[in-house]
Design a protein around this motif. Structure first.
Motif, PDB file in Angstrom:
ATOM      1  N   LEU A  84       0.828  -1.206   0.000  1.00  0.00           N
ATOM      2  CA  LEU A  84       0.000   0.000   0.000  1.00  0.00           C
ATOM      3  C   LEU A  84       0.863   1.256   0.000  1.00  0.00           C
ATOM      4  CD1 LEU A  84      -2.756  -1.135   2.523  1.00  0.00           C
ATOM      5  CD2 LEU A  84      -3.091  -0.658   0.086  1.00  0.00           C
ATOM      6  N   LYS A  85       1.984   1.187   0.703  1.00  0.00           N
ATOM      7  CA  LYS A  85       2.899   2.334   0.736  1.00  0.00           C
ATOM      8  C   LYS A  85       3.419   2.632  -0.671  1.00  0.00           C
ATOM      9  CE  LYS A  85       7.526   3.659   2.229  1.00  0.00           C
ATOM     10  NZ  LYS A  85       8.764   3.205   2.900  1.00  0.00           N
ATOM     11  N   TYR A  86       3.862   1.581  -1.379  1.00  0.00           N
ATOM     12  CA  TYR A  86       4.395   1.786  -2.725  1.00  0.00           C
ATOM     13  C   TYR A  86       3.302   2.207  -3.699  1.00  0.00           C
ATOM     14  CZ  TYR A  86       8.670  -0.308  -0.965  1.00  0.00           C
ATOM     15  OH  TYR A  86       9.813  -0.570  -0.245  1.00  0.00           O
ATOM     16  N   LEU A  87       2.093   1.665  -3.489  1.00  0.00           N
ATOM     17  CA  LEU A  87       0.971   2.073  -4.334  1.00  0.00           C
ATOM     18  C   LEU A  87       0.696   3.559  -4.155  1.00  0.00           C
ATOM     19  CD1 LEU A  87      -1.429   1.461  -6.208  1.00  0.00           C
ATOM     20  CD2 LEU A  87      -2.747   0.848  -4.161  1.00  0.00           C
ATOM     21  N   ARG A  88       0.700   4.002  -2.885  1.00  0.00           N
ATOM     22  CA  ARG A  88       0.471   5.423  -2.607  1.00  0.00           C
ATOM     23  C   ARG A  88       1.560   6.277  -3.234  1.00  0.00           C
ATOM     24  NH1 ARG A  88       0.303   5.005   2.608  1.00  0.00           N
ATOM     25  NH2 ARG A  88       2.422   5.736   3.012  1.00  0.00           N
ATOM     26  N   GLY A  89       2.820   5.776  -3.167  1.00  0.00           N
ATOM     27  CA  GLY A  89       3.921   6.514  -3.768  1.00  0.00           C
ATOM     28  C   GLY A  89       3.798   6.597  -5.278  1.00  0.00           C
ATOM     29  N   ALA A  90       3.384   5.487  -5.904  1.00  0.00           N
ATOM     30  CA  ALA A  90       3.212   5.474  -7.355  1.00  0.00           C
ATOM     31  C   ALA A  90       2.112   6.438  -7.783  1.00  0.00           C
ATOM     32  CB  ALA A  90       2.896   4.062  -7.839  1.00  0.00           C
ATOM     33  N   MET A  91       1.005   6.424  -7.038  1.00  0.00           N
ATOM     34  CA  MET A  91      -0.106   7.327  -7.359  1.00  0.00           C
ATOM     35  C   MET A  91       0.317   8.782  -7.212  1.00  0.00           C
ATOM     36  SD  MET A  91      -3.275   5.256  -5.603  1.00  0.00           S
ATOM     37  CE  MET A  91      -4.456   6.553  -5.955  1.00  0.00           C
ATOM     38  N   SER A  92       1.094   9.061  -6.174  1.00  0.00           N
ATOM     39  CA  SER A  92       1.567  10.431  -5.950  1.00  0.00           C
ATOM     40  C   SER A  92       2.468  10.881  -7.089  1.00  0.00           C
ATOM     41  CB  SER A  92       2.309  10.500  -4.616  1.00  0.00           C
ATOM     42  OG  SER A  92       2.822  11.789  -4.399  1.00  0.00           O
ATOM     43  N   PHE A  93       3.355   9.977  -7.538  1.00  0.00           N
ATOM     44  CA  PHE A  93       4.253  10.312  -8.638  1.00  0.00           C
ATOM     45  C   PHE A  93       3.472  10.567  -9.930  1.00  0.00           C
ATOM     46  CE2 PHE A  93       6.589   8.787 -12.388  1.00  0.00           C
ATOM     47  CZ  PHE A  93       7.656   9.666 -12.384  1.00  0.00           C
ATOM     48  N   ILE A  94       2.530   9.679 -10.236  1.00  0.00           N
ATOM     49  CA  ILE A  94       1.740   9.826 -11.460  1.00  0.00           C
ATOM     50  C   ILE A  94       0.925  11.118 -11.421  1.00  0.00           C
ATOM     51  CG2 ILE A  94      -0.185   8.850 -12.773  1.00  0.00           C
ATOM     52  CD1 ILE A  94       0.892   6.071 -11.961  1.00  0.00           C
ATOM     53  N   GLU A  95       0.360  11.414 -10.247  1.00  0.00           N
ATOM     54  CA  GLU A  95      -0.423  12.644 -10.116  1.00  0.00           C
ATOM     55  C   GLU A  95       0.448  13.878 -10.368  1.00  0.00           C
ATOM     56  OE1 GLU A  95      -3.700  14.527  -7.029  1.00  0.00           O
ATOM     57  OE2 GLU A  95      -2.116  13.231  -6.251  1.00  0.00           O
ATOM     58  N   ALA A  96       1.677  13.849  -9.828  1.00  0.00           N
ATOM     59  CA  ALA A  96       2.591  14.981 -10.016  1.00  0.00           C
ATOM     60  C   ALA A  96       2.985  15.128 -11.480  1.00  0.00           C
ATOM     61  CB  ALA A  96       3.837  14.788  -9.146  1.00  0.00           C
ATOM     62  N   GLN A  97       3.260  14.004 -12.145  1.00  0.00           N
ATOM     63  CA  GLN A  97       3.631  14.058 -13.559  1.00  0.00           C
ATOM     64  C   GLN A  97       2.455  14.489 -14.424  1.00  0.00           C
ATOM     65  OE1 GLN A  97       6.699  13.881 -14.630  1.00  0.00           O
ATOM     66  NE2 GLN A  97       7.383  13.491 -12.528  1.00  0.00           N
ATOM     67  N   TRP A  98       1.266  14.106 -13.999  1.00  0.00           N
ATOM     68  CA  TRP A  98       0.065  14.511 -14.728  1.00  0.00           C
ATOM     69  C   TRP A  98      -0.081  16.030 -14.674  1.00  0.00           C
ATOM     70  CZ3 TRP A  98      -5.361  11.950 -13.616  1.00  0.00           C
ATOM     71  CH2 TRP A  98      -6.289  12.454 -14.515  1.00  0.00           C
ATOM     72  N   ALA A  99       0.135  16.583 -13.486  1.00  0.00           N
ATOM     73  CA  ALA A  99      -0.024  18.034 -13.315  1.00  0.00           C
ATOM     74  C   ALA A  99       1.083  18.808 -14.024  1.00  0.00           C
ATOM     75  CB  ALA A  99      -0.036  18.369 -11.825  1.00  0.00           C
TER      76      ALA A  99
END
Length: 346
Positions: A169-184
Motif C-alpha cells: 500500500l505504501k508503494y501504491l500510494r507513492g506510485a499514485m503520488s508520482f503519477i499525479e505529479a507528472q500529470w499536473a
C-alpha cells in the motif's frame, strides 16, 4: 453476521452518531468501542482491551493512550480516538507516536469514529511512520477496503501479512503520488521516457519542451476516455443528459449538499449498505445514486437556485418534487427514499 454486515451495521451507527457524538468520550462509546468489537475484541475483557492505558515515556509521566488491544499476551494495537468532529489531518497524536515505541506495538490506529488510519513502522523498526499506510472511511468504502480491514480482525491477525500489505500500500500510494505529479506538470525525464515510445527524432531540449503540453494533454484525454466509458447516460424524465467530467471547474459541492447526502444515506441505511449510496454532483443539481449508477437514481438535491427542493424518484424513475426550507426537511421524504432504494436492492 458476516464481517461485511458488521461493518455495514457500524457504518449505520456512525452516520447516526455523528450528529450527536461531538465529544471524544461520546465518540468512543458510540463508534470506537463498537469498531473494536467488529475487529473481534471483547471490549469488556481487560485481557483484550485496556482502556486509558498508561505507560511512562521518558519525562512524560502518567500519559494515557485511549486503548491498548492485546492478542494473546502481547499488545498489538494502540488506539488513539478523537471526537467525530475532528479532522484527522489536523489532529495531534504525539502520544500515539511515543507509546508505539515504548510498548513495542505493531499497529497504531488513529480514528475520529468515521475515519480510521492505520500506522506501522516501515521506515524504521519500532518507530511509527509519520504517514498511515491504510485509511478506512466508514462513510465511503468498497470491497477492496473491506478485504484490507478484515486483515486486522483479531481472528485473522498475522503481523507478517499486515506488514506485507502495508508495504504494498505504501508503494501504491507513492506510485499514485508520482503519477499525479507528472500529470499536473511532467518533468523533462518523464517526457523523454514517454516520447521514446512515439517520437523518432532526436529528443533535444527544445523538442522536450514542445512535447510537455502534449504529454500533459495525453493524461487528460486518457482519463476522460476512461471516465466516459464508465459513465451511463443520466435519466431525467425521458431525456438523456451527459454527466459533466470531473475537471468541470464550475461544479462545487456545497456543505448543504453534503449534509443532504448524509441524511439520505442515513435514511437509506435502513434498507441497504451505506457504501452503495453515492453522490455525483452536477452544475444544476446534486445527484444521489444507487451503486453510483445513473440508471439507478434515488434523489436530486436542487440547492443552487432561489428555491430549494428535492426530487425523489419512484420505481418507474418518475421524479416527485418536495419543496424544503431546511436541509433536515429531507427526513420528511424518508418513506419515498426507502421505497426507491428497496427497488434497487430487490
Amino acid at each position: 453476521m458476516s464481517f461485511k454486515e458488521d461493518v455495514a451495521d457500524l457504518a449505520k451507527r456512525a452516520i447516526s452518531a455523528q450528529a450527536v457524538a461531538q465529544t471524544e468520550e461520546a465518540t468512543k462509546n458510540a463508534i470506537v468501542m463498537p469498531f473494536l468489537r467488529v475487529l473481534g475484541f471483547d471490549v469488556f475483557d481487560p485481557t483484550q482491551i485496556i482502556p486509558e492505558y498508561v505507560a511512562d515515556v521518558g519525562l512524560k509521566k502518567g500519559e494515557k493512550i485511549d486503548y491498548a488491544c492485546k492478542i494473546g499476551d502481547r499488545i498489538e494495537y494502540l488506539v488513539e480516538a478523537k471526537s467525530v468532529s475532528t479532522n484527522l489531518r489536523d489532529a495531534q497524536y504525539s502520544q500515539l507516536f511515543r507509546y508505539f515505541h515504548t510498548c513495542d506495538a505493531n499497529i497504531g490506529i488513529l480514528t475520529n469514529g468515521l475515519h480510521i488510519w492505520f500506522f506501522t513502522d516501515l521506515e524504521a523498526p519500532n518507530k511509527m511512520d509519520a504517514a498511515p499506510f491504510f485509511k478506512f472511511d466508514l462513510l465511503s468504502y468498497d470491497d477492496n477496503d473491506l478485504k484490507e480491514l478484515e486483515k486486522f480482525h483479531k481472528a485473522n491477525f498475522k503481523i507478517e501479512t499486515i506488514q506485507a500489505a502495508a508495504s504494498s500500500l505504501k508503494y501504491l500510494r507513492g506510485a499514485m503520488s508520482f503519477i499525479e505529479a507528472q500529470w499536473a506538470e511532467p518533468d523533462e525525464e518523464f517526457v523523454r521516457m514517454v516520447a521514446r515510445g512515439f517520437y523518432e527524432g532526436k529528443l533535444t531540449g527544445a523538442v522536450v519542451n514542445e512535447l510537455k503540453p502534449i504529454v500533459r494533454r495525453a493524461f487528460d484525454d486518457l482519463f476522460r476516455q476512461r471516465a466516459k466509458h464508465k459513465i451511463d447516460v443520466a435519466f431525467d424524465g425521458g431525456a438523456d443528459e451527459a454527466i459533466p467530467t470531473v475537471d468541470d471547474k464550475k461544479i462545487e459541492t456545497t456543505e448543504e449538499e453534503i449534509q443532504g447526502f448524509m441524511i439520505i444515506r442515513a435514511i437509506a441505511a435502513e434498507v441497504a449498505p451505506v457504501s452503495r449510496i453515492a453522490l455525483r454532483d452536477a452544475q444544476s443539481y446534486c445527484a444521489i445514486l444507487f451503486d453510483d449508477n445513473n440508471r439507478k437514481p434515488i434523489a436530486r438535491l436542487h440547492f443552487n437556485g432561489k428555491s430549494r427542493f428535492v426530487t425523489v424518484f419512484g420505481a418507474e424513475k418518475e421524479g416527485v418534487r418536495h419543496d424544503i426550507e431546511r436541509v433536515e426537511d429531507i427526513y420528511h421524504c424518508a418513506g419515498a427514499i426507502k421505497d426507491v432504494v428497496r427497488t434497487y436492492v430487490e
